[in-house]
Scaffold this motif. Structure first.
Motif, PDB file in Angstrom:
ATOM      1  N   HIS A  85      34.423   9.599 -53.644  1.00 51.18           N
ATOM      2  CA  HIS A  85      33.236  10.118 -52.871  1.00 51.18           C
ATOM      3  C   HIS A  85      33.985   9.732 -51.038  1.00 51.18           C
ATOM      4  O   HIS A  85      34.959   8.871 -50.362  1.00 51.18           O
ATOM      5  CB  HIS A  85      32.619   8.852 -52.589  1.00 51.18           C
ATOM      6  N   MET A  86      33.495  10.535 -49.739  1.00 53.32           N
ATOM      7  CA  MET A  86      33.913  10.474 -48.642  1.00 53.32           C
ATOM      8  C   MET A  86      32.849  10.841 -47.613  1.00 53.32           C
ATOM      9  O   MET A  86      31.797  10.992 -47.821  1.00 53.32           O
ATOM     10  CB  MET A  86      34.374  11.951 -48.282  1.00 53.32           C
ATOM     11  N   ASN A  87      32.768   9.600 -46.134  1.00 51.51           N
ATOM     12  CA  ASN A  87      32.234  10.148 -45.577  1.00 51.51           C
ATOM     13  C   ASN A  87      32.833  10.084 -44.234  1.00 51.51           C
ATOM     14  O   ASN A  87      33.485   9.554 -43.878  1.00 51.51           O
ATOM     15  CB  ASN A  87      31.377   8.198 -45.081  1.00 51.51           C
ATOM     16  N   TRP A  88      31.562  10.901 -43.326  1.00 50.05           N
ATOM     17  CA  TRP A  88      32.453  11.357 -42.476  1.00 50.05           C
ATOM     18  C   TRP A  88      32.237  10.413 -41.244  1.00 50.05           C
ATOM     19  O   TRP A  88      31.326   9.441 -40.890  1.00 50.05           O
ATOM     20  CB  TRP A  88      31.976  12.411 -41.817  1.00 50.05           C
ATOM     21  N   MET A 103      37.955   9.980 -42.191  1.00 48.38           N
ATOM     22  CA  MET A 103      37.107   9.701 -43.365  1.00 48.38           C
ATOM     23  C   MET A 103      37.465   8.690 -44.287  1.00 48.38           C
ATOM     24  O   MET A 103      38.176   7.929 -44.683  1.00 48.38           O
ATOM     25  CB  MET A 103      37.201  11.147 -44.407  1.00 48.38           C
ATOM     26  N   VAL A 105      36.893   6.931 -47.434  1.00 47.44           N
ATOM     27  CA  VAL A 105      37.184   7.948 -49.354  1.00 47.44           C
ATOM     28  C   VAL A 105      36.956   5.833 -49.994  1.00 47.44           C
ATOM     29  O   VAL A 105      37.835   5.195 -49.551  1.00 47.44           O
ATOM     30  CB  VAL A 105      37.819   8.174 -49.433  1.00 47.44           C
ATOM     31  N   ASP A 106      37.240   7.046 -50.932  1.00 44.59           N
ATOM     32  CA  ASP A 106      37.548   6.000 -52.039  1.00 44.59           C
ATOM     33  C   ASP A 106      39.013   5.952 -52.489  1.00 44.59           C
ATOM     34  O   ASP A 106      39.516   6.692 -52.867  1.00 44.59           O
ATOM     35  CB  ASP A 106      36.730   5.655 -53.549  1.00 44.59           C
ATOM     36  N   LEU A 110      41.131   9.440 -54.111  1.00 45.47           N
ATOM     37  CA  LEU A 110      41.723  10.315 -53.748  1.00 45.47           C
ATOM     38  C   LEU A 110      42.663  11.509 -53.956  1.00 45.47           C
ATOM     39  O   LEU A 110      42.465  12.450 -53.661  1.00 45.47           O
ATOM     40  CB  LEU A 110      42.380   9.920 -51.467  1.00 45.47           C
ATOM     41  N   SER A 188      43.770  14.502 -40.817  1.00 39.36           N
ATOM     42  CA  SER A 188      43.108  14.162 -40.777  1.00 39.36           C
ATOM     43  C   SER A 188      43.372  12.248 -40.943  1.00 39.36           C
ATOM     44  O   SER A 188      44.876  12.503 -41.492  1.00 39.36           O
ATOM     45  CB  SER A 188      42.222  14.645 -42.410  1.00 39.36           C
ATOM     46  N   TYR A 190      42.749   8.925 -43.449  1.00 38.81           N
ATOM     47  CA  TYR A 190      41.674   8.502 -45.023  1.00 38.81           C
ATOM     48  C   TYR A 190      41.656   6.885 -44.104  1.00 38.81           C
ATOM     49  O   TYR A 190      42.741   5.732 -44.396  1.00 38.81           O
ATOM     50  CB  TYR A 190      41.662   8.790 -46.162  1.00 38.81           C
ATOM     51  N   TYR A 193      36.486   3.326 -47.673  1.00 40.52           N
ATOM     52  CA  TYR A 193      35.277   2.774 -47.809  1.00 40.52           C
ATOM     53  C   TYR A 193      34.781   1.584 -47.581  1.00 40.52           C
ATOM     54  O   TYR A 193      33.462   1.337 -46.871  1.00 40.52           O
ATOM     55  CB  TYR A 193      34.574   3.523 -48.591  1.00 40.52           C
TER      56      TYR A 193
END
Length: 386
Positions: A85-88, A103, A105-106, A110, A188, A190, A193
């Motif tokens: 799962h990802m979030n901006w 982002m 992320v988990d 990933l 990008s 990371y 999360y």
């Protein structure tokens, strides 16, 4: 005296016309090389999409969140290998005008989902996964800001804030990744999360989207249907699509880039078709008497036909090669710009082969009519015009 020598002398007998014609061809192929390579880089996310990856977003819009509880339910679907799962995050570093693709992320999932595209040292990966404040950054963004493993940096968010009102999060750079393909985007970063979720002041336990790895692309249709039916008629319905479809749809929101670039390239080549064709017809008409003399001296009509066609081909190849050479230099310059947020722009072999094919086509089209006219030219008629 070789035919090639005669062709070259005929081409350069009027230096100004030769230069202007070559220059027009040069500009067209420089435009072609630069724009088509840019289009390839822009569409790299589509071309490099994996057949065994899906993306699941909120059915209303991909900017709307989903509950994090959806992740375990999707993982339970038969044929799903891994889910991340990802979030901006909406990040920037120092300057709010210079956005960073960040982002949350988990970290454990990933790599199982996207690891085939990324290259990084195992020690760095483990260090990033252990450190809740760890940051994994792409090579391009690391070079842009001068970051290296071991640095501690603040990242601000223009969307989220912490419980104390601060918009800055502190991170330790634990890993720097590159792409297995030169055009994998490395702009990008990371972050974890859990660290982000526990410290943000709103939107907790919500995610942006899910990246899903399937066991077999042949099962994708069934998996997509099962996931979306699982959340049908709920407050957060999902839309699940293959990764290629998702990336293509995201790019198309910016406009039909392929149509725009194709139109520009087509117009450039249409213009040089007219210019070179007119130049060749004029050149052969000026040499009507000379062609008559050559035939009188024993030059076969077929040989003259090939020489005229060769002249047109050589003209296009000189201008085209120079244009592609300069386009390569322009692309190298753009790739070295630290603020240029696009994967490496490369004139790939298929683009060069396509360019050669265009050169052959243009050389043939612009040279065939003058060559046929020279082939059919009667000696008496030619000498009477001399």
């Amino acid at each position: 005296m070789s035919d090639f020598y005669l062709v070259f002398k005929n081409l350069t007998r009027k230096p100004l016309r030769f230069f202007l014609t070559v220059f027009s061809i040069f500009i067209a192929f420089m435009i072609y090389g630069t724009l088509t390579a840019f289009e390839t880089a822009f569409n790299a996310g589509v071309e490099l999409s994996a057949d065994d990856r899906l993306v699941s977003v909120n059915k209303i819009n991909f900017t709307q969140p989903l509950p994090i509880s959806y992740v375990r339910r999707v993982q339970s679907v038969e044929g799903v290998e891994a889910v991340v799962h990802m979030n901006w995050f909406g990040g920037y570093y120092q300057d709010p005008q210079k956005q960073i693709i960040a982002m949350a992320v988990d970290p454990d999932n990933l790599i199982p989902v996207y690891g085939k595209d990324l290259v990084l040292e195992e020690e760095q990966l483990q260090a990033w996964q252990r450190n809740r404040q760890g940051l994994m950054v792409g090579r391009a963004v690391a070079e842009q800001h001068g970051w290296k493993v071991g640095d501690r940096i603040p990242l601000n968010s223009n969307i989220f804030s912490q419980h104390d009102g601060s918009t800055a999060w502190e991170f330790d750079i634990e890993a720097v990744y590159t792409g297995r393909d030169p055009q994998v985007d490395t702009n990008s970063v990371y972050l974890h999360y859990e660290y982000f979720n526990e410290t943000q002041s709103f939107g907790g336990d919500m995610i942006g989207w899910m990246g899903i790895l399937t066991a077999d692309p042949q099962q994708n249709e069934r998996i997509i249907k099962e996931i979306d039916e699982m959340f049908a008629n709920s407050p957060y319905e999902t839309e699940t699509v293959p990764e290629k479809v998702f990336n293509k749809g995201f790019i198309e929101q910016l406009g039909n880039i392929s149509l725009i670039i194709g139109s520009v390239v087509f117009m450039a080549f249409f213009i040089i078709l007219v210019i070179v064709g007119f130049s060749m017809v004029l050149s052969i008409r000026e040499r009507t008497g000379e062609i008559g003399v050559m035939k009188t001296l024993g030059f076969q009509s077929g040989r003259i036909f090939k020489m005229v066609l060769m002249e047109s081909m050589l003209l296009v190849f000189i201008g085209g090669a120079l244009g592609l050479w300069v386009a390569t230099g322009i692309l190298g310059f753009l790739n070295n710009l630290p603020q240029f947020p696009v994967p490496d722009i490369i004139l790939k072999p298929h683009l060069l082969l396509q360019a050669v094919g265009i050169m052959v086509f243009l050389g043939f089209i612009t040279g065939i009519i003058p060559a046929v006219n020279a082939l059919r030219l009667n000696i008496i008629t030619a000498l009477s015009k001399h």
